[in-house]
Every structure is written in C-alpha cells, then in structure tokens.
Design a protein around this motif. Structure first.
Motif, mmCIF file in Angstrom:
data_model
loop_
_atom_site.group_PDB
_atom_site.id
_atom_site.type_symbol
_atom_site.label_atom_id
_atom_site.label_comp_id
_atom_site.label_asym_id
_atom_site.label_seq_id
_atom_site.Cartn_x
_atom_site.Cartn_y
_atom_site.Cartn_z
ATOM 1 N N ASP A 250 0.758 -1.203 -0.195
ATOM 2 C CA ASP A 250 0.175 0.010 0.231
ATOM 3 C C ASP A 250 0.899 1.256 0.162
ATOM 4 O O ASP A 250 0.365 2.273 -0.123
ATOM 5 C CB ASP A 250 -1.024 0.013 1.134
ATOM 6 N N ASP B 25 -4.709 -3.072 -1.397
ATOM 7 C CA ASP B 25 -5.592 -3.633 -0.251
ATOM 8 C C ASP B 25 -6.130 -4.935 -0.367
ATOM 9 O O ASP B 25 -5.695 -5.544 -1.378
ATOM 10 C CB ASP B 25 -6.698 -2.576 -0.038
ATOM 11 N N PRO C 119 -4.202 -1.687 4.230
ATOM 12 C CA PRO C 119 -5.749 -0.810 4.707
ATOM 13 C C PRO C 119 -6.923 -2.136 4.498
ATOM 14 O O PRO C 119 -6.674 -2.929 3.736
ATOM 15 C CB PRO C 119 -5.929 0.053 3.335
ATOM 16 N N ARG C 120 -7.897 -1.986 5.547
ATOM 17 C CA ARG C 120 -9.086 -2.844 5.502
ATOM 18 C C ARG C 120 -8.709 -4.250 5.636
ATOM 19 O O ARG C 120 -9.144 -5.091 4.902
ATOM 20 C CB ARG C 120 -9.968 -2.458 4.224
ATOM 21 N N GLY C 121 -7.631 -4.668 6.513
ATOM 22 C CA GLY C 121 -7.474 -5.947 6.643
ATOM 23 C C GLY C 121 -5.499 -6.439 6.983
ATOM 24 O O GLY C 121 -4.942 -5.158 6.812
ATOM 25 N N ASP D 261 -4.821 -12.148 5.933
ATOM 26 C CA ASP D 261 -5.970 -12.562 5.343
ATOM 27 C C ASP D 261 -6.096 -12.848 3.819
ATOM 28 O O ASP D 261 -6.698 -13.950 3.442
ATOM 29 C CB ASP D 261 -7.001 -11.244 5.493
#
Length: 221
Positions: free
Chosen positions: A9, A33, A56-58, A62
């Motif tokens: 990122d 992301d 971002p967002r995780g 994951d």
C-alpha cells in the motif's frame, strides 16, 4: 515474462519495487489492499506473490489465508516492517514460503523471489543447464563449454524461456509474452530474429524450429 503480484500500500515503495522487478525480468501487477489482492489472485495466474502484512482494511495474512483455503499453492514472499519473531512464525505457519523484513536490500528481495519460484518449480539448483550451455539467473550470465556468451536482454529472455521449458515446444505467442510481457507492438518476425541471434552466438544446434508449432531446445546429447 513471468508475472508476480505485488501487494503493497506504500506507493513510493511499490513504485521502487515494481521498477526493480521489471529490471530483473518480472512483470508486476499491483494491489494496494486486501480486496484488490484477493480479486487479482482469482482472476490471474502468478508465479509468486510479494505480500505486505500491514494493508488497509485487513491484513496480508487474510490474503494468504484465502489463498491457502482454496488450495492455491502460489509461492508467497512476505515483505513487512513487522520484525517480531512471533509475526514471522505466524506468517510462515499460515503458509508463506519466505519472509523479508523492511528495510531490505533490493538484491536480497530479488534473490529470495527467484528462490521461492525455483523451489515451486521443483528446481533446487539456481542454474539451468542444457548440454554444455549454462544459464545463471542470479548472475544473468550464459556460458557454453565454460566460455561466456554475451547476450542482449531479449536474447537472454528468449533463451531463459526455452531452458525453463526443458525441451518442450513454445509457440511464438508464448515466447513473445515471456520476452515482452505482452506489452507494446511486436513485429511478426521479432522472435525469429532473437532465435537467429541465439543460433549465431551459441551454435545452430541449440534451438530447433518445429514448423507450424514454434521452437524448442535441441535434442539432449
């Protein structure tokens, strides 16, 4: 040209890594992301993934978990600022193939990438050999009978593609993709020119034309 997915990122670092990968002969797709990375991995086939953990967002974990859950065995090299031993263990136990901590030297990252791809292809030795021709991807060098043979970048990539296929036939379209990464306008006789140059520099027996199909390495001795 082999494609890798770069999941990072930090755009400045991503730009620098993409440039280094291109210089080393890789084509890099980029995601910034978790969602974009997971989508790219479903839609494309990559030889490896360079995966940052702090996204971002995780988390990059994951992405890794989703890959391994669907039995995607693509090699994953984690690149992260997290240098705690517990973080490294967690990444490796989650299915990563290797781990490198920021800040790192560009050459070390590229060497680790080549190593995980090599292992995934069942090839432990870093060098490729065909008869008395030896290609060393780490050094970007080629010798025949122990004598160095200087090759241009596109000649080198043509030979690398053929040697990685170990005698199988490659058609012109696949060779073009390996040489150029599918970018730009390519003349219809461009591959033939590089094949001609390889024969001139390495000997006429090194590459065989399979009429109507493409090219392969000459028969092993």
């Amino acid at each position: 040209m082999d494609s890798v997915l770069l999941v990072e990122d930090d755009r400045m670092l991503g730009d620098a890594l993409a440039a280094a990968l291109a210089q080393d002969g890789w084509r890099a797709d980029r995601s910034e992301d978790v969602a974009a990375a997971r989508l790219a991995l479903v839609d494309h086939a990559y030889v490896a993934v360079l995966l940052d953990l702090g996204l971002p967002r995780g988390s990059g974990l994951d992405v890794l978990a989703a890959m391994r859950a669907r039995y995607d065995t693509t090699p994953v090299l984690i690149i992260t600022a997290r240098d705690q031993l517990s973080d490294r263990i967690r990444g490796l136990d989650s299915g990563a193939d290797d781990y490198i901590v920021k800040p790192f030297q560009r050459d070390e990252l590229l060497a680790r990438l080549r190593a995980v791809v090599r292992r995934s292809r069942g090839r432990v030795a870093p060098q490729l050999r065909w008869r008395d021709v030896v290609l060393d991807p780490a050094e970007r060098s080629v010798t025949r009978g122990g004598t160095p043979v200087p090759l241009g970048v596109h000649e080198y990539r043509t030979l690398l593609a053929l040697m990685e296929c170990q005698g199988r036939v490659l058609d012109r379209e696949r060779l073009e993709d390996r040489i150029y990464g599918g970018d730009g306008a390519i003349g219809s006789n461009t591959v033939a020119v590089y094949i001609h140059q390889l024969r001139r520099k390495l000997g006429g027996d090194i590459v065989v034309t399979v009429h109507g199909y493409g090219y392969r390495l000459g028969d092993p001795e």
